[in-house]
Motif scaffolding. Structure first.
Motif, PDB file in Angstrom:
ATOM      1  N   HIS A 293      41.724  24.571  44.084  1.00  0.00           N
ATOM      2  CA  HIS A 293      41.865  26.007  43.875  1.00  0.00           C
ATOM      3  C   HIS A 293      41.441  26.401  42.463  1.00  0.00           C
ATOM      4  O   HIS A 293      40.811  27.439  42.257  1.00  0.00           O
ATOM      5  CB  HIS A 293      43.309  26.437  44.140  1.00  0.00           C
TER       6      HIS A 293
ATOM      7  N   SER B  48      35.860  23.103  48.756  1.00  0.00           N
ATOM      8  CA  SER B  48      36.316  22.690  50.079  1.00  0.00           C
ATOM      9  C   SER B  48      35.511  21.511  50.603  1.00  0.00           C
ATOM     10  O   SER B  48      36.053  20.593  51.239  1.00  0.00           O
ATOM     11  CB  SER B  48      36.207  23.874  51.048  1.00  0.00           C
TER      12      SER B  48
ATOM     13  N   GLN C 214      45.238  39.208  50.180  1.00  0.00           N
ATOM     14  CA  GLN C 214      44.978  38.804  48.795  1.00  0.00           C
ATOM     15  C   GLN C 214      43.775  39.505  48.187  1.00  0.00           C
ATOM     16  O   GLN C 214      43.587  39.454  46.968  1.00  0.00           O
ATOM     17  CB  GLN C 214      44.720  37.292  48.732  1.00  0.00           C
TER      18      GLN C 214
ATOM     19  N   MET D 215      39.012  31.399  44.889  1.00  0.00           N
ATOM     20  CA  MET D 215      40.291  30.695  44.896  1.00  0.00           C
ATOM     21  C   MET D 215      41.157  31.140  46.070  1.00  0.00           C
ATOM     22  O   MET D 215      41.728  30.319  46.798  1.00  0.00           O
ATOM     23  CB  MET D 215      41.011  30.965  43.574  1.00  0.00           C
ATOM     24  N   ASN D 216      41.262  32.452  46.280  1.00  0.00           N
ATOM     25  CA  ASN D 216      42.131  32.971  47.339  1.00  0.00           C
ATOM     26  C   ASN D 216      41.587  32.667  48.727  1.00  0.00           C
ATOM     27  O   ASN D 216      42.351  32.417  49.665  1.00  0.00           O
ATOM     28  CB  ASN D 216      42.316  34.476  47.155  1.00  0.00           C
TER      29      ASN D 216
ATOM     30  N   MET E  81      42.420  29.070  49.294  1.00  0.00           N
ATOM     31  CA  MET E  81      43.865  28.971  49.537  1.00  0.00           C
ATOM     32  C   MET E  81      44.208  29.416  50.955  1.00  0.00           C
ATOM     33  O   MET E  81      45.027  28.791  51.641  1.00  0.00           O
ATOM     34  CB  MET E  81      44.625  29.823  48.533  1.00  0.00           C
TER      35      MET E  81
ATOM     36  N   GLN F 244      43.296  26.617  53.384  1.00  0.00           N
ATOM     37  CA  GLN F 244      44.145  25.441  53.219  1.00  0.00           C
ATOM     38  C   GLN F 244      45.541  25.690  53.786  1.00  0.00           C
ATOM     39  O   GLN F 244      46.136  24.809  54.422  1.00  0.00           O
ATOM     40  CB  GLN F 244      44.230  25.052  51.743  1.00  0.00           C
ATOM     41  N   LEU F 245      46.063  26.882  53.561  1.00  0.00           N
ATOM     42  CA  LEU F 245      47.387  27.214  54.108  1.00  0.00           C
ATOM     43  C   LEU F 245      47.338  27.353  55.622  1.00  0.00           C
ATOM     44  O   LEU F 245      48.229  26.875  56.336  1.00  0.00           O
ATOM     45  CB  LEU F 245      47.910  28.497  53.463  1.00  0.00           C
TER      46      LEU F 245
END
Length: 482
Positions: free
Chosen positions: A113, A150, A224, A246-247, A250, A253-254
């Motif tokens: 991230h 990624s 976001q 970054m978002n 994220m 990944q989440l």
């Protein structure tokens, strides 16, 4: 900053099911219907992202992805030493045993991230990166750094990375078309907002998220997405690109872990589109790429300033060449542009080199003086404070009209000898000669990246990009850019 597109990217869609397309009849109904009748954009996009493999992407789109990679990496390498990037690296960079490469850092690495954030800001720090008329923003600035991080944690091959870039650009264009110009004109920086979806889509493609996981990733991206045009001319603007990268990473990944979000977060009541675009267009379905992918409409920058100034710069360059005039001959000049440039590149009195990038009048004076507007060193505080250019600005009028092509500029000049000249230009036309475009991008890349990493590594960087769709690993590329 970026061009406004003339109309929808794909106006010929039909109901046929093709490779890489989703029939409109598959749209989820009821709660996924937006309050203003929008179709289930989130679910349609999620299904397309999760179902689009490399075989569904044309050779031409892969070639454009290579061009995108070359340009973004060169601009990011050149921007890696900017103060704002150094601050981010000092705050969020890490040790050499972390998984992701930081651009032109001498081997420094970071968590995924954080790498997306730092590299994303580096790629937009110089405002020299590519643009998209469909997105009304900078498409690669969030997509490439997110995908690169990624790909490293997922051990992707080169072809998978290129595919992710195509997917990310496509999603940005589709959402950008849905929002229309009102999102940007209302004060949102699409690179930070729409770019978050592109980053999430690229990462979802790389990590092979399911349709449901991808829908949740897009929902997480929706909540976001941020970025304000009021930050143009400051360090916060490149931060938008880094945060979008970054978002987006994220979000995927989440979602991969089962983290949930509203799976119609783009189009639902109080969702992204309805809250951030005062006037919207219907989402175009099916997602049909038979006529080409959005990445094939990418526009590259050859002046290191806000893209909306480029037509003015080109018109003035033509005046210089055709009539042998320069700044000393200037009696007066009127620059006529469309309303999308108000509040973007109309800084009246820039005090810094960064501010010059968003001052069309100052840039006009530089262009008329024959300055090399592709030279990164030109955009220094000394240029902003140069008395000669400050005086010349007083003889330049900027007229912003309510109508007209948002990408074009008309320049009318009067000389001290009583001559009058008028020239128009419009740079927002995608290339058709890809060999010529590669040659021009290669020259740009060499001029800004080779001084940073040296001729030997620059040569290896170009070789790695040329062979990327056949590369089993990204290591040759990563070795060249570290």
């Amino acid at each position: 900053m970026m061009p406004l597109r003339a109309g929808p990217f794909n106006t010929h869609c039909d109901q046929r099911t093709k490779a890489g397309s989703i029939p409109a009849t598959n749209a989820v109904k009821t709660r996924n219907q937006a309050g203003d009748g929008q179709v289930a954009a989130t679910r349609l996009l999620a299904r397309w992202i999760s179902g689009t493999g490399a075989a569904a992407i044309s050779p031409g789109a892969f070639e454009w992805a290579r061009h995108v990679m070359l340009d973004w990496l060169a601009v990011g390498i050149a921007g890696a030493s900017e103060p704002l990037v150094r601050m981010l690296a000092e705050e969020y960079g890490g040790s050499a045993d972390l998984p992701c490469t930081l651009l032109a850092s001498g081997g420094a690495r970071a968590r995924p991230h954080d790498a997306a954030l730092i590299n994303g800001a580096a790629g937009h720090a110089l405002d020299f990166d590519d643009v998209s008329s469909n997105m009304i923003g900078h498409p690669s600035a969030p997509v490439v750094p997110a995908a690169l991080a990624s790909a490293q944690i997922g051990n992707a091959c080169g072809r998978q990375l290129l595919r992710a870039l195509v997917v990310g650009h496509e999603v940005e264009a589709r959402i950008g078309e849905m929002l229309g110009p009102s999102h940007y004109l209302h004060g949102f920086h699409a690179t930070g907002t729409v770019g978050t979806f592109g980053a999430a889509a690229a990462c979802a493609s790389l990590r092979r998220l399911s349709e449901d996981q991808t829908a949740h990733a897009l929902g997480l991206a929706a909540t976001q997405a941020a970025g304000l045009k009021s930050m143009f001319g400051t360090m916060a603007k490149p931060l938008h690109a880094g945060k979008a990268a970054m978002n987006g990473l994220m979000a995927t990944q989440l979602a991969l872990r089962g983290f949930s979000a509203n799976d119609c977060g783009i189009e639902c009541p109080q969702g992204f589109a309805l809250t951030m675009a005062p006037e919207r267009h219907p989402f175009v379905a099916p997602i049909d790429t038979a006529a080409g992918f959005a990445i094939e409409s990418t526009l590259f920058k050859y002046h290191a300033a806000c893209y909306l100034t480029h037509s003015t710069i080109e018109a003035i360059r033509q005046l210089r060449q055709q009539h042998a005039v320069g700044l000393d001959a200037l009696e007066g000049m009127t620059i006529t542009v469309a309303g999308n440039q108000r509040g973007v590149c109309d800084i009246e009195d820039p005090k810094t080199g960064l501010g010059v990038k968003f001052s069309i009048k100052h840039l006009a004076a530089l262009a008329l003086d024959g300055a090399d507007t592709a030279d990164l060193g030109l955009y220094a505080d000394a240029t902003a404070l140069d008395a000669r250019y400050i005086e010349a600005r007083q003889r330049i009028a900027l007229v912003i009209t309510a109508t007209g092509d948002g990408n074009a500029a008309q320049v009318s000049m009067r000389t001290r000898q009583g001559q009058s000249f008028t020239q128009t230009a419009n740079v927002a036309i995608p290339a058709t000669d890809l060999c010529a475009q590669w040659t021009r991008l290669l020259a740009k890349a060499r001029s800004i990246a080779e001084p940073v990493i040296g001729p030997e590594r620059f040569g290896r960087l170009v070789e790695a990009i040329v062979a990327l769709d056949r590369a089993p690993t990204l290591q040759p590329l990563l070795d060249a850019i570290r």
